[in-house]
Design a protein around this motif. Structure first.
Motif, PDB file in Angstrom:
ATOM      1  N   TYR A 252       0.823  -1.208   0.000  1.00 48.60           N
ATOM      2  CA  TYR A 252       0.000   0.000   0.000  1.00 48.60           C
ATOM      3  C   TYR A 252       0.860   1.263   0.000  1.00 48.60           C
ATOM      4  O   TYR A 252       0.582   2.240   0.683  1.00 48.60           O
ATOM      5  N   ALA A 253       1.949   1.222  -0.769  1.00 48.34           N
ATOM      6  CA  ALA A 253       2.827   2.381  -0.933  1.00 48.34           C
ATOM      7  C   ALA A 253       3.490   2.814   0.372  1.00 48.34           C
ATOM      8  O   ALA A 253       3.481   3.995   0.728  1.00 48.34           O
ATOM      9  N   GLN A 254       4.071   1.834   1.078  1.00 51.67           N
ATOM     10  CA  GLN A 254       4.930   2.181   2.206  1.00 51.67           C
ATOM     11  C   GLN A 254       6.107   1.214   2.238  1.00 51.67           C
ATOM     12  O   GLN A 254       5.947   0.031   1.990  1.00 51.67           O
ATOM     13  N   ASN A 255       7.286   1.713   2.440  1.00 51.56           N
ATOM     14  CA  ASN A 255       8.571   1.017   2.508  1.00 51.56           C
ATOM     15  C   ASN A 255       8.837   0.157   1.266  1.00 51.56           C
ATOM     16  O   ASN A 255       8.251   0.381   0.210  1.00 51.56           O
ATOM     17  N   ASP A 256       9.757  -0.820   1.378  1.00 55.73           N
ATOM     18  CA  ASP A 256      10.159  -1.603   0.213  1.00 55.73           C
ATOM     19  C   ASP A 256       9.775  -3.078   0.329  1.00 55.73           C
ATOM     20  O   ASP A 256      10.311  -3.927  -0.366  1.00 55.73           O
ATOM     21  N   TRP A 257       8.842  -3.386   1.228  1.00 54.38           N
ATOM     22  CA  TRP A 257       8.355  -4.762   1.398  1.00 54.38           C
ATOM     23  C   TRP A 257       6.986  -4.893   0.749  1.00 54.38           C
ATOM     24  O   TRP A 257       6.072  -4.116   1.034  1.00 54.38           O
ATOM     25  N   TRP A 258       6.838  -5.904  -0.104  1.00 58.69           N
ATOM     26  CA  TRP A 258       5.549  -6.195  -0.725  1.00 58.69           C
ATOM     27  C   TRP A 258       5.267  -7.686  -0.562  1.00 58.69           C
ATOM     28  O   TRP A 258       6.046  -8.391   0.085  1.00 58.69           O
ATOM     29  N   TYR A 259       4.180  -8.175  -1.117  1.00 65.43           N
ATOM     30  CA  TYR A 259       3.822  -9.565  -0.856  1.00 65.43           C
ATOM     31  C   TYR A 259       4.830 -10.555  -1.419  1.00 65.43           C
ATOM     32  O   TYR A 259       4.870 -11.724  -1.024  1.00 65.43           O
ATOM     33  N   GLY A 260       5.696 -10.105  -2.321  1.00 64.43           N
ATOM     34  CA  GLY A 260       6.751 -10.963  -2.856  1.00 64.43           C
ATOM     35  C   GLY A 260       8.053 -10.875  -2.081  1.00 64.43           C
ATOM     36  O   GLY A 260       9.037 -11.518  -2.447  1.00 64.43           O
ATOM     37  N   GLY A 261       8.090 -10.083  -1.010  1.00 65.19           N
ATOM     38  CA  GLY A 261       9.315  -9.936  -0.224  1.00 65.19           C
ATOM     39  C   GLY A 261       9.874  -8.524  -0.309  1.00 65.19           C
ATOM     40  O   GLY A 261       9.162  -7.567  -0.637  1.00 65.19           O
ATOM     41  N   ARG A 262      11.161  -8.390  -0.032  1.00 66.10           N
ATOM     42  CA  ARG A 262      11.796  -7.071  -0.046  1.00 66.10           C
ATOM     43  C   ARG A 262      12.448  -6.815  -1.400  1.00 66.10           C
ATOM     44  O   ARG A 262      13.134  -7.669  -1.953  1.00 66.10           O
ATOM     45  N   THR A 263      12.271  -5.607  -1.941  1.00 65.21           N
ATOM     46  CA  THR A 263      12.992  -5.176  -3.137  1.00 65.21           C
ATOM     47  C   THR A 263      14.337  -4.612  -2.703  1.00 65.21           C
ATOM     48  O   THR A 263      14.423  -3.850  -1.737  1.00 65.21           O
ATOM     49  N   ASN A 264      15.405  -4.961  -3.431  1.00 67.83           N
ATOM     50  CA  ASN A 264      16.761  -4.658  -2.979  1.00 67.83           C
ATOM     51  C   ASN A 264      17.448  -3.578  -3.800  1.00 67.83           C
ATOM     52  O   ASN A 264      17.151  -3.378  -4.988  1.00 67.83           O
ATOM     53  N   ASN A 265      18.375  -2.906  -3.155  1.00 69.10           N
ATOM     54  CA  ASN A 265      19.224  -1.894  -3.771  1.00 69.10           C
ATOM     55  C   ASN A 265      20.311  -2.606  -4.587  1.00 69.10           C
ATOM     56  O   ASN A 265      21.090  -3.391  -4.035  1.00 69.10           O
ATOM     57  N   PRO A 266      20.396  -2.372  -5.905  1.00 68.50           N
ATOM     58  CA  PRO A 266      21.376  -3.113  -6.715  1.00 68.50           C
ATOM     59  C   PRO A 266      22.825  -2.823  -6.365  1.00 68.50           C
ATOM     60  O   PRO A 266      23.707  -3.639  -6.656  1.00 68.50           O
ATOM     61  N   TRP A 267      23.107  -1.691  -5.754  1.00 70.96           N
ATOM     62  CA  TRP A 267      24.468  -1.381  -5.333  1.00 70.96           C
ATOM     63  C   TRP A 267      24.861  -2.152  -4.086  1.00 70.96           C
ATOM     64  O   TRP A 267      26.018  -2.531  -3.907  1.00 70.96           O
ATOM     65  N   ASN A 268      23.881  -2.337  -3.208  1.00 72.14           N
ATOM     66  CA  ASN A 268      24.105  -3.036  -1.942  1.00 72.14           C
ATOM     67  C   ASN A 268      22.905  -3.940  -1.699  1.00 72.14           C
ATOM     68  O   ASN A 268      21.901  -3.517  -1.107  1.00 72.14           O
ATOM     69  N   LEU A 269      23.010  -5.162  -2.173  1.00 79.21           N
ATOM     70  CA  LEU A 269      21.881  -6.080  -2.122  1.00 79.21           C
ATOM     71  C   LEU A 269      21.490  -6.471  -0.705  1.00 79.21           C
ATOM     72  O   LEU A 269      20.435  -7.061  -0.500  1.00 79.21           O
TER      73      LEU A 269
END
Length: 579
Positions: free
Chosen positions: A227-244
């Protein structure tokens, strides 16, 4: 005396029943005939509301009101104020990269130049991005729905049109990704939630239509935090490609991650209070959080009608300008929208601008801009207004998601008329209602108990008068910022110093990398920096970003300033090593 006044008021407005019900003296004047004529018709069932229907009240960021803004624009520019400027793409010179990765990391405006020069096809670059999305997504977790078949069909169509002499503009054939809270006809739009992962609309959001009409090729629906908060969704956490080992921040997590990883030429994000700025900073990319009202939100998930904004997340400021030039302008389906001039200037003279600099502004950025001609003006702390509470935003959250809360309340057997009352004067943004019994809670997993979101419940018990008082103080804040900015085209402060107040006032800002260094993002666990039990990870160097805040509708100026910096530096062109 109070009872007498109320009784008199009730008599004047024909409300004897109300007076009697309150134990007050009934009016002495016989108004039964008048009262019968004034009786409203029998109450009809309430019209059901979903997430998108806007309220009659409309926020206006211009301190004197939108009417005054329109008169000012007409007096300065005439009818041309409402005409979209052309965006010429500078021609490609030199050899074409043969390495697919080198092509993938080209700025969007350079990909556009290659397509127009027939040095590459839209299908070629689309296939490169689709391959990267499939190969890298297991590590990034930025893709919700890969639109592989339709993307190739759109790319082939754009190549055929160009071959036939039809050019739709600078985005013709350029592939992109969009945050998964915009409607795309026939394709799921999940809002990051397991409850809506199979939700399908039978229409396209306005920006999807504008981008398609401009020739852009949609590759994927990219992740948004729940619901448009943080980087966690039902598929898990989305990661920063520079620092996974750390999340991409949110809530435009997928757009930030995919753009930084060279998986799309550009992406579209949204912001209510930090959701473009924060993931752009976290992933080291360029972005524009536009002035409120410049881009249609139609077809997008609503959190706040008075704060939600849509903007481009890209590799360069020029890319942002190219995309924004297509997106901005009035949409009758979104009554907040206005059309104001947007003229990106690749050769703007920094000496001609009034740029404020705060003591906390990044020194490297300021020094480079000074070397390029900027004459900075020292600025003090930005204005604040006492009494501003988070209750205003929470009320909008609660209204936008009432349909969902009502549904969940029935599932859980909750009585929404018996929500716990607030303690003290704290708004529910700080002290949400307790999680009801039977709803899972797990401090180590932000998705646990996702059905119960305090943001959607707390605003239900905020008194109406408190919400109105908050909006009155908000106008005072808008006016105070108008006075503060009256002699400035923009200013530079600490990277995230003004995100929250600008969410209230509607000012634009541009994000840009200004150095390459090891970041200091804090903790990397599910609770982020606030989770004291999770030690901060060890990071690798990545682009570090700054923010240039503009005066209202100066989106073009701040992007032009950022472009001058990027012409003289290469931080925006660095590539992460993934895997």
């Amino acid at each position: 005396m109070f009872r007498s006044l109320v009784a008199a008021a009730a008599s004047a407005f024909g409300a004897p029943a109300m007076a009697g019900a309150q134990g007050l003296r009934a009016p002495l004047i016989d108004m039964s005939g008048v009262w019968s004529e004034l009786q409203p018709p029998a109450q009809q069932p309430a019209v059901p509301l979903g997430n998108g229907e806007a309220p009659a009240l409309q926020f206006m960021p211009y301190p004197e009101g939108t009417g005054a803004l329109m008169e000012k624009l007409v007096s300065q520019h005439g009818a041309k104020a409402f005409t979209r400027a052309t965006f010429p793409v500078e021609k490609w010179n030199g050899a074409v990269p043969t390495d697919p990765e080198a092509l993938a990391f080209l700025p969007a405006h350079r990909i556009s130049a290659l397509i127009k020069a027939r040095r590459i096809t839209s299908r070629q670059i689309t296939d490169i991005y689709l391959e990267r999305l499939k190969r890298l997504n297991p590590q990034l977790n930025c893709v919700v729905t890969l639109m592989e078949t339709s993307a190739r069909a759109e790319a082939d169509a754009m190549d055929a049109e160009l071959k036939a002499g039809k050019d739709r503009g600078p985005l013709h054939g350029v592939p992109y990704g969009i945050k998964d809270l915009f409607a795309t006809k026939g394709v799921p739009t999940s809002w990051g939630s397991p409850d809506f992962k199979d939700q399908v609309f039978d229409y396209d959001a306005e920006i999807v239509t504008r981008l398609r009409n401009g020739g852009a090729v949609l590759l994927a629906k990219l992740s948004t935090g729940l619901y448009a908060q943080n980087d966690w969704w039902y598929g898990g956490r989305t990661n920063n490609p520079w620092n996974l080992n750390i999340g991409a921040s949110g809530s435009s997590a997928g757009p930030g991650s995919a753009t930084a990883a060279g998986c799309v030429a550009f992406a579209i994000g949204t912001e209510t209070q930090g959701s473009i700025v924060s993931p752009s900073i976290r992933n080291g990319i360029s972005a524009l959080r536009p002035t409120y009202g410049r881009v249609s939100r139609h077809g997008g998930m609503v959190l706040s009608w008075s704060q939600d904004r849509v903007g481009p997340m890209c590799r360069t400021a020029e890319d942002c300008a190219m995309v924004f030039n297509v997106l901005h302008g009035v949409d009758p389906k979104d009554s907040s929208t206005v059309t104001t001039p947007f003229n990106f200037d690749r050769n703007i003279k920094l000496a001609s601008l009034r740029i404020g600099v705060d003591a906390a502004a990044p020194k490297e950025l300021v020094d480079q801009l000074k070397a390029l001609g900027m004459a900075p003006r020292e600025i003090s702390a930005r204005p604040t207004v006492g009494g501003m509470q988070g209750g205003g935003l929470n009320v909008e959250y609660a209204a936008a998601f009432d349909f969902f809360v009502q549904r969940k309340a029935k599932e859980f057997g909750l009585d929404l008329n018996k929500l716990p009352e607030r303690t003290g004067n704290a708004p529910f943004g700080n002290t949400p209602p307790a999680r009801p019994a039977g709803i899972a809670a797990d401090a180590t997993n932000p998705m646990a108990g996702a059905d119960w979101n305090p943001r959607f419940v707390g605003g239900r018990v905020t008194p109406g008068w408190e919400f109105v008082q908050n909006q009155r103080r908000r106008l005072l804040l808008v006016q105070a910022w108008g006075n503060f900015m009256k002699d400035l085209d923009g200013f530079i402060a600490a990277p995230q110093a003004d995100v929250a107040p600008n969410a209230q006032t509607g000012h634009p800002c541009a994000v840009l990398p200004y150095k390459f260094d090891v970041p200091t993002f804090g903790g990397g666990g599910p609770g982020g920096a606030a989770n004291a039990t999770t030690p901060a990870p060890t990071y690798k160097a990545q682009p570090i970003c700054a923010v240039i805040t503009g005066n209202l509708y100066n989106d073009d100026i701040i992007l032009s300033v950022a472009h001058q910096f990027q012409k003289a530096t290469d931080f925006h062109s660095r590539r992460p090593t993934i895997g």
